[in-house]
Scaffold this motif. Structure first.
Motif, PDB file in Angstrom:
ATOM      1  N   ASP A 142      13.239   2.716  12.091  1.00 54.18           N
ATOM      2  CA  ASP A 142      12.626   2.681  10.774  1.00 54.18           C
ATOM      3  C   ASP A 142      11.587   1.575  10.697  1.00 54.18           C
ATOM      4  O   ASP A 142      11.858   0.414  11.026  1.00 54.18           O
ATOM      5  CB  ASP A 142      13.693   2.451   9.704  1.00 54.18           C
ATOM      6  N   LEU A 143      10.380   1.948  10.295  1.00 56.11           N
ATOM      7  CA  LEU A 143       9.251   1.051  10.129  1.00 56.11           C
ATOM      8  C   LEU A 143       8.789   0.413  11.437  1.00 56.11           C
ATOM      9  O   LEU A 143       8.188  -0.658  11.427  1.00 56.11           O
ATOM     10  CB  LEU A 143       9.547  -0.024   9.084  1.00 56.11           C
TER      11      LEU A 143
ATOM     12  N   VAL B 298       0.850  -1.196   0.000  1.00 59.51           N
ATOM     13  CA  VAL B 298       0.000   0.000   0.000  1.00 59.51           C
ATOM     14  C   VAL B 298       0.883   1.243   0.000  1.00 59.51           C
ATOM     15  O   VAL B 298       2.082   1.169   0.277  1.00 59.51           O
ATOM     16  CB  VAL B 298      -0.925   0.023   1.244  1.00 59.51           C
ATOM     17  N   ARG B 299       0.262   2.368  -0.299  1.00 61.94           N
ATOM     18  CA  ARG B 299       0.994   3.632  -0.277  1.00 61.94           C
ATOM     19  C   ARG B 299       1.317   4.013   1.166  1.00 61.94           C
ATOM     20  O   ARG B 299       0.480   3.870   2.060  1.00 61.94           O
ATOM     21  CB  ARG B 299       0.178   4.730  -0.962  1.00 61.94           C
ATOM     22  N   TYR B 300       2.523   4.499   1.388  1.00 63.50           N
ATOM     23  CA  TYR B 300       2.962   4.830   2.746  1.00 63.50           C
ATOM     24  C   TYR B 300       2.383   6.142   3.236  1.00 63.50           C
ATOM     25  O   TYR B 300       2.422   7.158   2.552  1.00 63.50           O
ATOM     26  CB  TYR B 300       4.489   4.916   2.827  1.00 63.50           C
TER      27      TYR B 300
ATOM     28  N   ILE C 196       4.801   0.642   1.072  1.00 65.38           N
ATOM     29  CA  ILE C 196       5.271  -0.318   2.063  1.00 65.38           C
ATOM     30  C   ILE C 196       4.469  -1.611   1.912  1.00 65.38           C
ATOM     31  O   ILE C 196       3.340  -1.601   1.414  1.00 65.38           O
ATOM     32  CB  ILE C 196       5.148   0.202   3.509  1.00 65.38           C
ATOM     33  N   THR C 197       5.078  -2.701   2.315  1.00 64.01           N
ATOM     34  CA  THR C 197       4.419  -4.008   2.265  1.00 64.01           C
ATOM     35  C   THR C 197       4.070  -4.446   3.687  1.00 64.01           C
ATOM     36  O   THR C 197       4.934  -4.445   4.571  1.00 64.01           O
ATOM     37  CB  THR C 197       5.323  -5.054   1.595  1.00 64.01           C
TER      38      THR C 197
ATOM     39  N   ARG D  91       9.708  -2.200   3.714  1.00 64.90           N
ATOM     40  CA  ARG D  91       9.772  -1.299   2.560  1.00 64.90           C
ATOM     41  C   ARG D  91       9.486  -2.109   1.301  1.00 64.90           C
ATOM     42  O   ARG D  91      10.025  -3.203   1.122  1.00 64.90           O
ATOM     43  CB  ARG D  91      11.149  -0.635   2.463  1.00 64.90           C
ATOM     44  N   ALA D  92       8.656  -1.580   0.443  1.00 55.37           N
ATOM     45  CA  ALA D  92       8.310  -2.300  -0.786  1.00 55.37           C
ATOM     46  C   ALA D  92       9.495  -2.392  -1.723  1.00 55.37           C
ATOM     47  O   ALA D  92       9.618  -3.344  -2.493  1.00 55.37           O
ATOM     48  CB  ALA D  92       7.131  -1.626  -1.478  1.00 55.37           C
TER      49      ALA D  92
END
Length: 226
Positions: A120-121, A50-52, A144-145, A71-72
């Motif tokens: 991060d994330l 999806v969009r972050y 991002i996944t 992260r995608a």
């Protein structure tokens, strides 16, 4: 398995075809009760990209539990001094063109420290609101996944034989408990056979307790650890 297949199998195991099953119409309720219990332990992952944004509304994504956020697309540094996007692989590649081993080792130590302290994330999953809050460090990802466990709404959505077997066993135990209550409290004169309600009730309770105990004792193997 279809609901009808669960019902047919349960009926066979509790004497269907030989005995008249007084709770036949209620067997789907036993299946659904077992489904609600078992689905809490199912951890088979799925992925969606999806969009972050900092807050992602997942109400329409069918997510029950989030287990990881990735992260995608990976980020890479372009030179040995670029720590913003540098990872071990790009560092190794840059070292092949570098004659300064001291700088190379220093960068590796900095990357290790950065990875240890990085937020991060980092994410927070809010089950009640179905909101996923994600913290990303620069450079911010476009996509991002999400690694997640789906929200199952129907027993027929379960397709893994492992979990189908558990649902069937637990539903059969619930059916025995229900039937045991019937024969313990009432005399069923329409039946050609006289069943021992107490024994059936005890058997169902024992089977249910064993299944639940197994799932709870093996939860660390079934559910992913954070």
């Amino acid at each position: 398995m279809l609901m009808s297949e669960y019902v047919d199998d349960i009926a066979f195991q509790i004497g269907g075809g030989i005995l008249e099953i007084e709770i036949m119409d209620n067997l789907p309720k036993c299946v659904n009760k077992a489904f609600r219990e078992i689905k809490r332990y199912i951890s088979t992952p799925r992925y969606i990209t999806v969009r972050y944004t900092n807050t992602i509304d997942c109400k329409d994504l069918g997510i029950y539990r989030v287990t990881d956020v990735l992260r995608a697309a990976p980020i890479y540094g372009t030179n040995i001094g670029d720590l913003t996007g540098l990872d071990v692989f790009s560092t190794a590649a840059s070292a092949m063109t570098s004659v300064d081993s001291t700088a190379y080792n220093t960068v590796l130590q900095k990357i290790q420290l950065r990875n240890t302290m990085s937020t991060d994330l980092d994410f927070v999953w809010e089950p009640s609101t179905k909101l996923l809050r994600v913290n990303a460090n620069p450079p911010f990802p476009n996509m991002i996944t999400i690694n997640y466990v789906p929200e199952y709404k129907n027993v027929e959505e379960i397709t893994e034989p492992f979990w189908e077997d558990f649902i069937l066993k637990l539903a059969t135990a619930y059916a025995k408990i229900a039937l045991g209550h019937v024969y313990s409290k009432y005399t069923v004169k329409s039946s050609q056979y006289e069943m021992n309600g107490k024994d059936l009730l005890d058997e169902g309770n024992k089977e249910r307790d064993e299944i639940v105990a197994y799932l709870r004792e093996n939860m660390d193997l079934i559910l992913p650890l954070d």
